[in-house]
Every structure is written in C-alpha cells, then in structure tokens.
Design an enzyme around this catalytic site. Structure first.
Site, PDB file in Angstrom:
ATOM      1  N   LYS A  22       0.807  -1.229   0.000  1.00  0.00           N
ATOM      2  CA  LYS A  22       0.000   0.000   0.000  1.00  0.00           C
ATOM      3  C   LYS A  22       0.841   1.281   0.000  1.00  0.00           C
ATOM      4  O   LYS A  22       0.517   2.235  -0.711  1.00  0.00           O
ATOM      5  CB  LYS A  22      -0.958   0.007   1.199  1.00  0.00           C
ATOM      6  CG  LYS A  22      -2.090  -1.007   1.033  1.00  0.00           C
ATOM      7  CD  LYS A  22      -3.074  -0.926   2.185  1.00  0.00           C
ATOM      8  CE  LYS A  22      -4.330  -1.732   1.851  1.00  0.00           C
ATOM      9  NZ  LYS A  22      -5.388  -1.544   2.841  1.00  0.00           N
TER      10      LYS A  22
ATOM     11  N   ASP B 287     -10.196   2.929   1.889  1.00  0.00           N
ATOM     12  CA  ASP B 287     -10.438   2.136   3.110  1.00  0.00           C
ATOM     13  C   ASP B 287     -11.310   2.907   4.102  1.00  0.00           C
ATOM     14  O   ASP B 287     -12.247   2.352   4.684  1.00  0.00           O
ATOM     15  CB  ASP B 287      -9.110   1.762   3.773  1.00  0.00           C
ATOM     16  CG  ASP B 287      -8.390   0.636   3.043  1.00  0.00           C
ATOM     17  OD1 ASP B 287      -9.064  -0.199   2.415  1.00  0.00           O
ATOM     18  OD2 ASP B 287      -7.148   0.604   3.107  1.00  0.00           O
TER      19      ASP B 287
END
Ligand code: ATR
Length: 278
Positions: free
Chosen positions: A70, A107
């Site tokens: 990420k 997210d």
C-alpha cells in the site's frame, strides 16, 4: 490502445490467494453484465514498480493494492487523491491513458459508508471514539473518524510506540491510552472500533472489557472472519449496537469498480452471501 480491449483489473498483494476481492468484483461484473475481468496478482515487492509500468500496456485499467504494497504503490503513483496523500498509502489505483498511476485510498470511505448504511442514526460527533489497535488498518480508520467529526479519539495498542507514532500524525483530538488500562479508552465512548487482529480465526480472542461504553454506543470490528467476533459480542453485552466488518471490505471496493468498469455497483445482501461463500 485500440479502445476495444476488454478492461482488466486485479488485486496486487503478496500473498494474495486468500483475497476476497476477485469474488467481489467478479460478482458485480457478472450481475451487471459488464465486459471485464478481475484477477489476483501475486507480486513480489521487488517487482512492484515494473509490474505497475507493464499492467496498463496489457489492458489493465487499474488495480487494488493490499499488504504489503500500500505505501510503495502510493509512492510510485504520479497523482493521488487527497485521502491517499494524507495517509501515504493507496488501496485503489487507476491507470491513466498515458500509463501513469493515480492513487486513491478508499479504506476509510468503506469503513464510514458501512457504518452509515448499517446504522443510519449513528452520529460520530455524539461522543468520544475508542480505537483498539495501531497497525496498518488503524490509520485509515482514525483518519475517517476524524473526517466524520469525532470530537475525541482514544487510541490504545499493545505496543505503545506504535500508538504514539500514529497519534502524532493526527493532532490533538487523538490521545493514547496505555494498553494496560485499555478499558479506560471505552469509557463513555459512543463509537468503538477494533482494528487489532484479536478475534480473527486462528488468533487469540479479544478479552478487554467494554463495560464503560456509553449506552447505545456503536461498535464495529475490521475482523470479518468470523463475522461475529468476541469484540462485537463484548460490545453487545454492554448494550452496544454492532456492525460487522465485512461491509467495510465491500464498500471500499465501490469507487474502484466504478472508475474501472464505468458503472456504480451496489452493496447488497446477495453480494455479502456471494463473498461469504468463498
Ligand atoms: P493490519 O495492517 O491489518 O492492521 P498489523 O499492522 O499487523 O495488521 O496490526 C495488527 C494489530 O493487531 C496491531 O495493532 C497489533 O498490535 P501491536 O502493534 O502491538 O503488534 C494488534 N495485535 C496483534 N496481535 C495482538 C495480541 N495478541 N494482543 C494485542 N494486540 C495484538
């Protein structure tokens, strides 16, 4: 590019075999009748840059990125959303016509949308939030809660250094509570979130007390295997309403799918069943 290619997308991880994203995006492609494929891509960290350069040339329109990529994916992107830039991490990549990478992080959007859809009367501004855990998932959750208007956020983590480092990125609304006194984080809290791996299948259970939480608090867990975790059970024992963590996974996938395949997908009970059937 001929413009007639079937759009491709995937999830880049290492490992990635357990990811539910192919089933999730595959369900939407199938039920919406759209052309496209979504595949798991197991990529060694040393190869990430090369893979991101090559994928657009092979017909990929974007990708999700998961552990451990990420931060690296964000760093390799040419452009980024405000949220991805704030978090320094990406979970959704959109490949632009010139092959460069636009990084987004959905997210926190998935986390908040799940709560808003499952508990429409939840008011993040109604009181303090308690967040258990300061790992990778915690940062997006804290950011999203602060953006949503939580007035005070208590962060507690087994490893104090990690909690302190994370809190330092966020400013005065976030305070750190020692793990030895973690139950104090829950006192009068109206929002309770477990971001630790405690309670996940194969991991130790969550055993802290949530007895001090406000009446009618809202509790959620990012663990979704099992769906009903020890954390959620403890919260319910103390009068909290609970929202399981699967919805966060489903909702975080929506913006990427829309950008890659051109249609807004829906999060429905049938989608939940399809993803759980894996
Ligand atoms: P993720 O990126 O999914 O958040 P992670 O970065 O490994 O995963 O974080 C896992 C979280 O669960 C951390 O907050 C971790 O606490 P530490 O920072 O002290 O490692 C927490 N965790 C894992 N096992 C734990 C345990 N047995 N007791 C308490 N906390 C635990």
């Amino acid at each position: 590019m001929t413009g007639t290619r079937v759009p491709l997308a995937g999830v880049i991880g290492h490992p990635v075999a357990h990811s539910k994203s192919p089933r999730l995006h595959g369900y939407w492609l199938r039920t919406l009748g759209l052309p496209g494929h979504y595949v798991p891509l197991d990529v060694d960290p040393a190869d990430l840059e090369q893979v991101l350069r090559a994928l657009p040339k092979a017909g990929f329109v974007g990708a999700n990125v998961t552990i451990p990529h990420k931060e690296a994916a964000f760093a390799l992107a040419k452009d980024a959303s405000e949220t991805a830039a704030r978090l320094g991490a990406a979970n959704t990549l959109i490949f632009q016509p010139d092959g460069s990478v636009y990084a987004d992080n959905t997210d926190g959007y998935g986390f908040i949308t799940n709560l808003r859809q499952s508990a429409p009367d939840w008011d993040p501004a109604s009181g303090p939030a308690a967040v258990f855990g300061a790992g990778g998932a915690s940062r997006a959750v804290i950011d999203a809660l602060l953006q949503a208007g939580v007035p005070e956020l208590r962060l507690t983590n087994r490893t104090a250094d990690r909690a302190n480092a994370l809190a330092a990125q966020f400013g005065p609304r976030v305070s750190v509570i020692d793990w030895q006194h973690a139950d104090r984080a829950a006192e009068e809290a109206t929002t309770l979130v477990n971001t630790t791996s405690l309670g996940m299948e194969g991991q130790p259970p969550f055993t802290l007390s949530l007895a001090g939480a406000a009446a009618n608090a809202l509790a959620t867990d990012i663990v979704y295997a099992p769906l009903d975790t020890p954390f959620l059970q403890e919260a319910r024992r103390n009068g909290a309403r609970t929202v399981d963590g699967l919805g966060m996974l489903l909702h975080q996938a929506v913006p990427g799918f829309r950008a890659w395949f051109g249609k807004q997908p829906e999060v429905t009970p049938a989608l939940r069943d399809a993803v759980l059937a894996s």
